[in-house]
Design an enzyme around this catalytic site. Structure first.
Site, short mmCIF file in Angstrom:
data_model
loop_
_atom_site.label_atom_id
_atom_site.label_comp_id
_atom_site.label_asym_id
_atom_site.label_seq_id
_atom_site.Cartn_x
_atom_site.Cartn_y
_atom_site.Cartn_z
CB VAL A 201 4.33 -23.26 26.97
CG1 VAL A 201 4.26 -24.35 27.88
CG2 VAL A 201 4.13 -23.61 25.47
N GLY A 204 -0.30 -17.21 21.20
CA GLY A 204 0.00 -16.32 20.10
C GLY A 204 -0.94 -15.32 19.51
CD GLU A 208 -5.17 -20.91 25.01
OE1 GLU A 208 -5.77 -20.09 25.38
OE2 GLU A 208 -5.30 -22.15 25.30
CB VAL A 209 1.96 -22.98 22.05
CG1 VAL A 209 2.63 -24.41 22.27
CG2 VAL A 209 1.83 -22.60 20.57
CG ASP A 323 4.61 -14.55 10.53
OD1 ASP A 323 4.90 -13.46 10.62
OD2 ASP A 323 3.57 -15.00 11.20
P1 ADP Z 1 2.94 -16.46 17.57
O1 ADP Z 1 1.74 -16.25 16.97
O2 ADP Z 1 3.26 -15.16 18.53
O3 ADP Z 1 3.94 -16.84 16.78
P2 ADP Z 1 2.70 -19.16 18.23
O4 ADP Z 1 1.43 -19.50 18.62
O5 ADP Z 1 3.68 -19.58 17.27
O6 ADP Z 1 2.85 -17.59 18.57
O7 ADP Z 1 3.40 -19.73 19.58
C1 ADP Z 1 3.27 -18.97 20.77
C2 ADP Z 1 4.61 -19.11 21.78
O8 ADP Z 1 4.47 -20.80 22.34
C3 ADP Z 1 5.73 -19.05 21.17
O9 ADP Z 1 6.07 -17.92 21.31
C4 ADP Z 1 6.46 -19.92 22.06
O10 ADP Z 1 6.93 -19.23 23.29
C5 ADP Z 1 5.67 -20.94 22.50
N1 ADP Z 1 6.00 -22.23 21.71
C6 ADP Z 1 5.31 -22.47 20.41
N2 ADP Z 1 5.78 -23.68 19.98
C7 ADP Z 1 6.40 -24.18 20.94
C8 ADP Z 1 7.28 -25.61 21.01
N3 ADP Z 1 7.24 -26.46 20.01
N4 ADP Z 1 7.95 -25.75 22.24
C9 ADP Z 1 7.98 -24.83 23.15
N5 ADP Z 1 7.23 -23.79 23.05
C10 ADP Z 1 6.42 -23.42 22.13
#
Ligand code: ADP
Ligand code: MG
Length: 496
Positions: A201, A204, A208-209, A323
């Site tokens: 999804v 970052g 990855e998430v 952050d």
């Molecule tokens: P970043 O380093 O940009 O903060 P993250 O790794 O924290 O990125 O998250 C990347 C993306 O994944 C987020 O911008 C969001 O779109 C999605 N995401 C993160 N956590 C969740 C969650 N618990 N539920 C749904 N989407 C999420």
């Protein structure tokens, strides 16, 4: 104080015991795959392999998700269950014509609900009664010290055999680590190993998430790249040592470290929010003032809860995020925000006199850095300084929300803070020039003055952006003022 140190020592020991790790990620050739899931940006993606996942969420029909597998994940481990089945293949477009089945799909007899309805209702009543009794007995057992980690682990396995939706129950009940926000470590590991990854999804800066599925419930799986293991460690540590359950802080489920195929996998499993981050949400949505306020109030509640130290056995240290940004705020299905990503957080306890800065080499996001961070004047030995930098960033998030709010039919496109003053991916020096040398702050749209709620929000932003950090509002003041605005929007005077 001693208790805090003991908990943290125990945590480190447990993590260390879980480490049998290699370091290198195997390189592999990229293939093209069909991408068919709500997060695909294009119909074709590139990855180390192609995937097809059939997943059934509780109460929904099974859905197919096609996409790409990343290099260092073992997506295809595990047998098919009644909730999920996977297929992975390694040639371009091999995920096109694959059809999968689940172990036992529910029968589609339309008369069945009518017959079964009353019986089920009765069963639910009986089950609720039994659950109540079981809870009382468990509590008594626990008091007598009979309840072990292993007991709970087998409990969760039993629950999963029945396919019940138990995650919420487990997390809300009193069977957590006791000190932290999560399940006991062994249960965390068990849960993590039962999660099937469904679709990526988001990517970052450091990993990855994925949306994952745990016995029919969606969960979010953040997979940290090995170069950001300190963030995984920090976030895991905070969630496991601090009681952090709050509606406006991302709910923690489990953390896991595995070593497979000579690569280390670091997972953080949390609640899944399908709207994604506030950043994602604001790209797609324009907001009515009341919704803007709802997002702002809820995010402020989350920040105020992080910042406050709560005393007593159910207490928590004060935490500064470091952050904060719209990408680290998620939007829940009830359109309240919750704050995510504690990988850089610092903790402070006045009562037990400790300041824990951690040792993460990562720094915050440059675009959101406060002037005292950019000119390196921040007093790093003083906890309050970190809270003040959060407030600066919170003001920027409010500004992002305000631009997307419709007033008198006018709204602006989404833009990140300082979009008109620095290039994409600004350097430290770019930001320093704008924020410290030129003392610029984002331009507050004039139309906000026309709305009682938004004019209150505009004033609040200004008070988050004072160059003197000590003059800025506190999170608690922001929360209270926003709450006042949402109950009584005609009187935005309650700013001070
Ligand atoms: P970043 O380093 O940009 O903060 P993250 O790794 O924290 O990125 O998250 C990347 C993306 O994944 C987020 O911008 C969001 O779109 C999605 N995401 C993160 N956590 C969740 C969650 N618990 N539920 C749904 N989407 C999420
Ligand atoms: Mg993040």
């Amino acid at each position: 104080m001693t208790l805090g140190i003991f908990r943290r020592g125990l945590f480190m020991l447990l993590v260390a015991l879980g480490l049998t790790r290699g370091d290198l990620v195997k390189p592999s050739k990229l293939v093209n795959c069909i991408c068919e899931n709500p997060h695909c940006k294009k119909p074709v993606c590139q990855g180390a392999w192609c995937t097809v996942v059939l997943v059934r969420e509780q109460g929904r029909h099974p859905q197919v998700s096609r996409g790409c597998g990343s290099q260092n994940q073992e997506l295809c481990l595990g047998r098919p269950t009644e909730f999920v089945n996977h297929h992975c293949c390694y040639r371009s477009f091999c995920n096109q014509n694959v059809s999968l089945r689940l172990e036992e799909e529910p029968k589609g007899d339309t008369h069945l609900p009518l017959i079964l309805g009353p019986i089920l209702a009765l069963l639910v009543l009986v089950a609720l009664g039994a659950l109540g009794l079981w809870h009382v007995r468990r509590r008594q057992e626990k008091q007598r010290g009979l309840h072990s980690d292993l007991g709970e682990s087998s409990l969760i396995l039993k629950a999963s055999d029945q396919g019940d939706s138990m995650l919420g129950d487990f997390l809300d009940s009193d069977c957590t680590t006791g000190s932290g926000s999560g399940l006991p470590f062994l249960v965390q590991r068990t849960v993590a190993r039962q999660v099937a990854l469904v679709e990526c999804v988001g990517k970052g800066r450091y990993g990855e998430v994925w949306r994952g599925s745990w016995h029919g419930e969606s969960v979010a799986v953040k997979i940290f790249s090995s170069r950001d293991e300190q963030s995984w460690f920090r976030e895991t540590e905070i969630y496991n040592t601090v009681l952090l359950r709050h509606d406006n802080i991302l709910g923690f489920i489990a953390s896991d470290m595995t070593s497979r195929n000579s690569s280390t996998q670091l997972w953080l499993i949390t609640h899944y929010h399908e709207h994604g981050s506030l950043y994602d949400f604001l790209q797609r949505q324009t907001l009515e003032p009341q919704l803007a306020l709802r997002l702002a109030v809820s995010a402020a509640c989350g920040l105020a809860h992080l910042h406050v130290e709560i005393f007593g056995t159910q207490g928590k240290p004060a935490i500064a995020h470091r952050d904060l940004k719209s990408r680290n705020v998620l939007v829940k299905s009830n359109l309240q925000c919750c704050i995510a990503d504690l990988g850089l957080a610092v903790m402070h306890s006045q009562s037990s006199d400790y300041l824990d800065i951690g040792n993460n080499p990562r720094v915050g996001t440059k675009r959101y850095m406060a002037p005292e961070v950019l000119d390196e004047q921040i007093r790093t030995d003083c906890f309050e300084s970190y809270k003040w930098t959060d407030i600066w960033a919170f003001g920027l998030v409010l500004w992002e929300i305000a631009r997307r709010t419709i007033i008198n039919g006018i709204v602006e496109d989404y833009r990140p803070p300082f979009y008109d003053m620095v290039p994409n991916d600004p350097s430290f020096e770019d930001m320093k020039k704008v924020v410290c040398v030129d003392q610029q702050t984002p331009t507050i749209p004039n139309r906000l003055a026309a709305d009682p709620v938004l004019s209150g929000l505009a004033q609040m932003m200004r008070e988050c952006w004072y160059p003197n950090p000590t003059a800025r509002l506190t999170a608690l003041r922001i929360k209270k003022t926003l709450q006042k605005l949402s109950h009584n929007p005609e009187k935005p005077k309650g700013i001070h």
